[in-house]
Design a protein around this motif. Structure first.
Motif, PDB file in Angstrom:
ATOM      1  N   ASP A 134       0.845  -1.195   0.000  1.00  0.00           N
ATOM      2  CA  ASP A 134       0.000   0.000   0.000  1.00  0.00           C
ATOM      3  C   ASP A 134       0.877   1.241   0.000  1.00  0.00           C
ATOM      4  O   ASP A 134       1.932   1.272   0.644  1.00  0.00           O
ATOM      5  CB  ASP A 134      -0.909   0.029   1.222  1.00  0.00           C
ATOM      6  CG  ASP A 134      -2.101  -0.899   1.065  1.00  0.00           C
ATOM      7  OD1 ASP A 134      -2.295  -1.403  -0.056  1.00  0.00           O
ATOM      8  OD2 ASP A 134      -2.816  -1.115   2.050  1.00  0.00           O
ATOM      9  N   ILE A 135       0.424   2.252  -0.689  1.00  0.00           N
ATOM     10  CA  ILE A 135       1.089   3.552  -0.645  1.00  0.00           C
ATOM     11  C   ILE A 135       0.212   4.471   0.187  1.00  0.00           C
ATOM     12  O   ILE A 135      -0.962   4.657  -0.102  1.00  0.00           O
ATOM     13  CB  ILE A 135       1.339   4.111  -2.065  1.00  0.00           C
ATOM     14  CG1 ILE A 135       2.102   5.433  -1.989  1.00  0.00           C
ATOM     15  CG2 ILE A 135       0.057   4.218  -2.869  1.00  0.00           C
ATOM     16  CD1 ILE A 135       2.667   5.883  -3.312  1.00  0.00           C
ATOM     17  N   LEU A 174       4.976  12.086   5.135  1.00  0.00           N
ATOM     18  CA  LEU A 174       5.696  11.152   4.272  1.00  0.00           C
ATOM     19  C   LEU A 174       4.726  10.347   3.415  1.00  0.00           C
ATOM     20  O   LEU A 174       3.674   9.913   3.891  1.00  0.00           O
ATOM     21  CB  LEU A 174       6.543  10.195   5.115  1.00  0.00           C
ATOM     22  CG  LEU A 174       7.561  10.831   6.070  1.00  0.00           C
ATOM     23  CD1 LEU A 174       8.287   9.747   6.852  1.00  0.00           C
ATOM     24  CD2 LEU A 174       8.542  11.711   5.322  1.00  0.00           C
ATOM     25  N   ILE A 175       5.091  10.166   2.159  1.00  0.00           N
ATOM     26  CA  ILE A 175       4.406   9.223   1.283  1.00  0.00           C
ATOM     27  C   ILE A 175       5.262   7.967   1.278  1.00  0.00           C
ATOM     28  O   ILE A 175       6.393   7.974   0.770  1.00  0.00           O
ATOM     29  CB  ILE A 175       4.243   9.772  -0.141  1.00  0.00           C
ATOM     30  CG1 ILE A 175       3.521  11.119  -0.123  1.00  0.00           C
ATOM     31  CG2 ILE A 175       3.485   8.773  -1.000  1.00  0.00           C
ATOM     32  CD1 ILE A 175       2.108  11.038   0.396  1.00  0.00           C
ATOM     33  N   THR A 176       4.750   6.892   1.863  1.00  0.00           N
ATOM     34  CA  THR A 176       5.553   5.685   2.043  1.00  0.00           C
ATOM     35  C   THR A 176       4.864   4.473   1.438  1.00  0.00           C
ATOM     36  O   THR A 176       3.646   4.463   1.231  1.00  0.00           O
ATOM     37  CB  THR A 176       5.822   5.425   3.534  1.00  0.00           C
ATOM     38  OG1 THR A 176       4.575   5.117   4.175  1.00  0.00           O
ATOM     39  CG2 THR A 176       6.440   6.636   4.202  1.00  0.00           C
ATOM     40  N   ILE A 177       5.636   3.444   1.175  1.00  0.00           N
ATOM     41  CA  ILE A 177       5.124   2.149   0.722  1.00  0.00           C
ATOM     42  C   ILE A 177       5.272   1.167   1.869  1.00  0.00           C
ATOM     43  O   ILE A 177       6.380   0.978   2.394  1.00  0.00           O
ATOM     44  CB  ILE A 177       5.887   1.645  -0.517  1.00  0.00           C
ATOM     45  CG1 ILE A 177       5.672   2.599  -1.691  1.00  0.00           C
ATOM     46  CG2 ILE A 177       5.449   0.237  -0.889  1.00  0.00           C
ATOM     47  CD1 ILE A 177       6.442   2.222  -2.938  1.00  0.00           C
ATOM     48  N   VAL A 178       4.176   0.581   2.283  1.00  0.00           N
ATOM     49  CA  VAL A 178       4.173  -0.332   3.424  1.00  0.00           C
ATOM     50  C   VAL A 178       3.493  -1.632   3.024  1.00  0.00           C
ATOM     51  O   VAL A 178       2.765  -1.696   2.035  1.00  0.00           O
ATOM     52  CB  VAL A 178       3.449   0.293   4.644  1.00  0.00           C
ATOM     53  CG1 VAL A 178       4.153   1.553   5.102  1.00  0.00           C
ATOM     54  CG2 VAL A 178       1.999   0.582   4.309  1.00  0.00           C
ATOM     55  N   ARG A 179       3.752  -2.659   3.799  1.00  0.00           N
ATOM     56  CA  ARG A 179       3.088  -3.945   3.608  1.00  0.00           C
ATOM     57  C   ARG A 179       1.723  -3.899   4.276  1.00  0.00           C
ATOM     58  O   ARG A 179       1.617  -3.580   5.449  1.00  0.00           O
ATOM     59  CB  ARG A 179       3.937  -5.070   4.196  1.00  0.00           C
ATOM     60  CG  ARG A 179       3.268  -6.427   4.235  1.00  0.00           C
ATOM     61  CD  ARG A 179       3.038  -6.987   2.855  1.00  0.00           C
ATOM     62  NE  ARG A 179       4.278  -7.205   2.136  1.00  0.00           N
ATOM     63  CZ  ARG A 179       4.340  -7.697   0.904  1.00  0.00           C
ATOM     64  NH1 ARG A 179       3.201  -7.986   0.271  1.00  0.00           N
ATOM     65  NH2 ARG A 179       5.486  -7.859   0.300  1.00  0.00           N
ATOM     66  N   ALA A 180       0.675  -4.180   3.510  1.00  0.00           N
ATOM     67  CA  ALA A 180      -0.685  -4.165   4.062  1.00  0.00           C
ATOM     68  C   ALA A 180      -0.860  -5.340   5.005  1.00  0.00           C
ATOM     69  O   ALA A 180      -0.621  -6.488   4.635  1.00  0.00           O
ATOM     70  CB  ALA A 180      -1.709  -4.244   2.930  1.00  0.00           C
TER      71      ALA A 180
END
Length: 365
Positions: A295-296, A343-349
């Motif tokens: 997810d972003i 912050l705009i981050t990419i994380v594991r849903a």
């Protein structure tokens, strides 16, 4: 700019005969005709039971016409008795018949009246209850999300915002199609039937108190008119609109949209990326599908991250929001992170864990 002529726009804006109606999700899914049919069947069963009771004890009744009570007379007596008409031409004369009237016929008469009167009162009270629900809904609705258009784009947008933790009760769908609004209410969203280019329709959706407005109409000219009307009613809401043609995007921004998504070019770029690298296309599709895989998201900087560089955080930072500027993670202007940054981050849903981004509107320079 590829917009229809002024006549088409004027016709769309001046459709005074279009009705608009607010529809709230219903908890009772049973069809009204089925409910009425059940009550009619119950009344007929009560009538039949009364007639059989009278016929079984026909020797205790007296008919003024022919002195005897047959099966038809039993039905006739049951009918006039349950309806409280009581002509008196057939009367119970024996003690058993009179006791039967006291302990059986009278309760059945009351039950029969309850069924009929209850049905009538429910029909008459339905409009009052609906009006009460609407007034209560309007009084409690604050900082909600209005979605104009419940097509493919509108549905996907709602699914995305709900995946971040937004409750269905905080979503209002506006669409001129009654079938589309019916589908929205069936999924648990409130709906308004009407042309969203008209201010009274948007007022019924409480746009002036909304926090976010998503415009996903089928036509670019409609999107422009809806954006203008929505921005006039709500100066602070964050408005995101979708257009088909990229050359119409500047007009949407001039009309008051905070962000404009070009659906045709976005889909084309995703197609091109998938041709060059199917895996990269799959990753991009995963990123824009909220709640699964990667997810972003947008989140604030925590105290432990202040003074660090974007690459030194635990999450994979893509961009930094500083004021009204969107800076890349490797932009020299970022330097170290500040407490006021986002912050705009990419994380594991993670299933069961939802991260709701802040709703503060921002503009990109």
């Amino acid at each position: 700019m590829k917009l229809p002529g002024h006549d088409a726009i004027a016709r769309q804006a001046d459709e005074h005969l279009v009705t608009h109606k607010v529809k709230l999700p219903r908890k009772v899914v049973e069809h009204p005709f089925r409910q009425v049919a059940k009550r009619v069947l119950m009344a007929l069963l009560v009538l039949a039971a009364t007639a059989l009771i009278v016929y079984a004890d026909r020797e205790g009744y007296h008919d003024n016409s022919d002195r005897s009570v047959d099966f038809l007379d039993a039905w006739y007596y049951a009918t006039v008795t349950l309806s409280t008409t009581g002509y008196g031409d057939i009367t119970p004369v024996s003690d058993v018949a009179r006791l039967t009237n006291i302990f059986l016929i009278t309760p059945l008469r009351v039950l029969f009246l309850i069924i009929l009167v209850g049905t009538t009162l429910e029909v008459l009270a339905e409009r009052t209850r609906e009006e009460w629900r609407l007034n209560r809904w309007r009084s409690t609705l604050r900082d909600h999300t209005v979605v104009v258009g419940f097509g493919t784009k509108g549905r996907s947008a709602i699914q995305t915002v709900c995946a971040t933790g937004l409750k269905k009760e905080q979503v209002v769908v506006v669409d001129p199609s009654g079938k589309a609004v019916e589908a929205a209410t069936a999924e648990g969203y409130a709906g308004v039937i009407g042309d969203a280019t008209r201010s009274e329709v948007l007022k019924r959706a409480e746009v002036h108190r909304a926090r976010k407005i998503i415009i996903a109409t089928q036509r670019d000219d409609t999107a422009v008119l809806v954006t203008l009307t929505a921005r006039q009613l709500n100066k602070a809401a964050k408005i995101v609109a979708a257009v088909r043609e990229e050359e119409n995007a500047p007009l949407l921004k001039q009309s008051g949209a905070d962000a404009v998504i070009t659906s045709a070019s976005a889909a084309g770029r995703l197609l091109g990326l998938s041709v060059l690298s199917p895996a990269a296309g799959m990753v991009m599709e995963d990123l824009i599908q909220q709640g699964s895989g990667l997810d972003i998201i947008e989140r604030p900087v925590i105290k432990a991250e202040v003074g660090r560089k974007p690459r030194e955080t635990d999450d994979l930072v893509v961009s930094v929001l500083r004021g009204h500027r969107v800076l890349g993670y490797d932009d020299p202007a970022v330097g170290t992170l500040e407490l006021t940054d986002r912050l705009i981050t990419i994380v594991r849903a993670t299933p069961g864990i939802q991260v709701a981004p802040d709703a503060r509107p921002f503009r990109q320079d």
